[in-house]
Design a protein around this motif. Structure first.
Motif: not given
Ligand code: PHE
Length: 459
Positions: A1-5, A68-69, A246-249, A333-339
């Motif tokens: 799956m491509a990384k979300a941006k 990128g991660t 930053g990994s979504y930039f 904050m939640a996104e850190i663990s989700i990612s």
């Protein structure tokens, strides 16, 4: 799956500002300013944002975009086979701990919003001659009653967790970016409205003087430590949040401009909050001794609103502002663990979101109950809520920031940082040298001093 941006520059800025602007600006900043002497604190705070905040933000953006991660993966990609990933793990853990109690305060904002909307926050108030004392104790008692009760705060916390799940399941573009693009302009509009109202109050000048006229004799070690802690917290630094974003930039994002925009908007919100709160409070004749740190927005402001015409309208709008600020920060904050779960364990978006957020129904409840039924349960002499706040903000965040600056300054692959920064301004601008110097030589010793200071001050 491509990384979300992130899909657009506006969306990217809105989401990142959404993370930075939170209870830290609206609730914590005025309280810290007030208890650290007003303008003197503001001055040191601004210095901290410039010499440490912006360089560290650039470090986090570069780590995320370059690798990128996620926050842990970054270190594995850039320094495979070493223990550096533990620095990322510390960030993920810190962010989760903060999220646990931040969600509780976010819940309070929803309660105050609804109580303002229905008017029940102001029911039965009869200010007399000594209005302030009476009102102060009334609102204090109301807040204490609410916070210490068992069920009410839990329900609001659950509502906030539910909203977080709904947004986060939507993903980076359709969830985080879309919601932030709507809510951030709303937040700024509310702020500006409040600023106009507050500055036009009769006694505004005294409040402005307290906020903007520094008394240099107030500057001491504690003021500096608090200002730096506040800067990290407010800019969402030290826990991998901006590595994750930053990994979504996209590669085309100009990091220096983005970091400047985000930190200046964050500073602006804190500044506007000061311009709103202090004039309002001084206009109503409450002198400094009566201002109360952490209850400033939940006790003192309702008191101010109750003295103004259109009490419910202002109160509802204000707590809406607080809710918006809290929501976009909890999301980040939640996104850190989700990612982390998506990138390391290849979980689907939905599964990762639920794995991260469902446990909060229990964990945040425990935090919330630590004000009431669990108040006697102490860790190191503190309630669970205070303990989490204390170890995460005073120790884990500075430690995370310290490790990040050492990593990017000394251990990341040679030329990595410069390469990430270069598209921002074109090659060979002296500013890169300044940023690198700050990250390499200034940030680590300064943060270390602050960490040691925290350890000595509250072991
Ligand atoms: N910066 C947010 C605030 O000021 C809090 C936060 C910290 C959010 C760390 C994300 C990561 O409230």
């Amino acid at each position: 799956m491509a990384k979300a941006k992130f899909g657009s520059r506006i969306g990217l800025i809105a989401a990142t500002v959404g993370s930075a602007v939170g209870l830290g600006n609206v609730w914590r900043f005025p309280a810290e300013t007030q208890s650290n002497g007003g303008a003197a604190f503001l001055l040191i705070y601004v210095v901290c944002v410039f010499i440490l905040g912006i360089p560290l933000m650039l470090a986090e953006f570069s780590l995320g975009r370059g690798s990128g991660t996620d926050a842990i993966g970054t270190f594995k990609v850039l320094r495979p086979g070493t223990k550096w990933w533990l620095a990322g793990a510390l960030g993920v853990l810190a962010s989760y701990l903060i999220l646990t109690y931040y969600m509780v305060v976010a819940g309070w904002t929803t309660e105050y919003f609804f109580q303002s909307l229905t008017g029940s926050l102001y029911d039965g108030l009869q200010p007399g001659a000594d209005a302030y004392n009476k009102l102060d104790s009334t609102f204090h008692a109301r807040m204490e009653n609410y916070v210490c009760s068992a069920w009410n705060p839990l329900i609001n916390t659950f509502v906030m967790i539910g909203i977080n799940i709904a947004v986060l399941i939507g993903g980076v573009q359709k969830g985080i970016e879309r919601v932030s693009t709507w809510l951030m302009p709303l937040l700024f509009m509310l702020l500006i409205t409040f600023c106009c109202v507050s500055l036009s109050m009769p006694g505004a000048a005294k409040g402005i003087d307290f906020f903007l006229h520094p008394d240099f004799s107030r500057i001491d070690g504690t003021v500096i430590v608090s200002a730096l802690g506040q800067a990290f917290f407010s800019l969402s630094l030290g826990m991998g949040c901006l590595i994750t974003y930053g990994s979504y930039f996209p590669k085309s994002t100009k990091l220096v401009q983005t970091a400047l925009t985000v930190s200046m908007l964050d500073l602006l919100v804190a500044f506007l909050m000061g311009l709103i709160i202090f004039p309002a409070i001084f206009s109503f004749g409450l002198d400094q001794a009566e201002l109360r740190g952490s209850t400033l927005v939940f006790v003192t402001l309702p008191e101010v609103f109750s003295q103004m015409p259109a009490t419910r309208l202002w109160s509802t709008l204000f707590f809406l502002l607080l809710m918006v600020a809290a929501l976009t920060s909890t999301i980040s904050m939640a996104e850190i663990s989700i990612s982390f779960l998506q990138d390391r364990y290849h979980r689907s978006r939905k599964a990762a979101t639920l794995i991260v957020l469902l446990p909060l129904f229990v964990l945040s409840s425990v935090c919330s109950l630590s004000f009431g039924p669990l108040a006697d349960f102490k860790i190191a002499g503190m309630t669970i809520f205070n303990f989490l706040d204390n170890i995460s903000t005073n120790y884990m965040l500075p430690l995370g920031a310290l490790l990040t600056s050492i990593f990017i300054g000394w251990f990341a692959p040679k030329g990595f940082f410069r390469k990430e920064l270069t598209p921002s301004l074109g090659k060979d601008k002296p500013i890169y040298g300044v940023i690198e110097f700050l990250v390499k030589w200034i940030a680590p010793p300064l943060i270390l001093i602050i960490l040691i200071n925290s350890l000595i001050a509250n072991p």
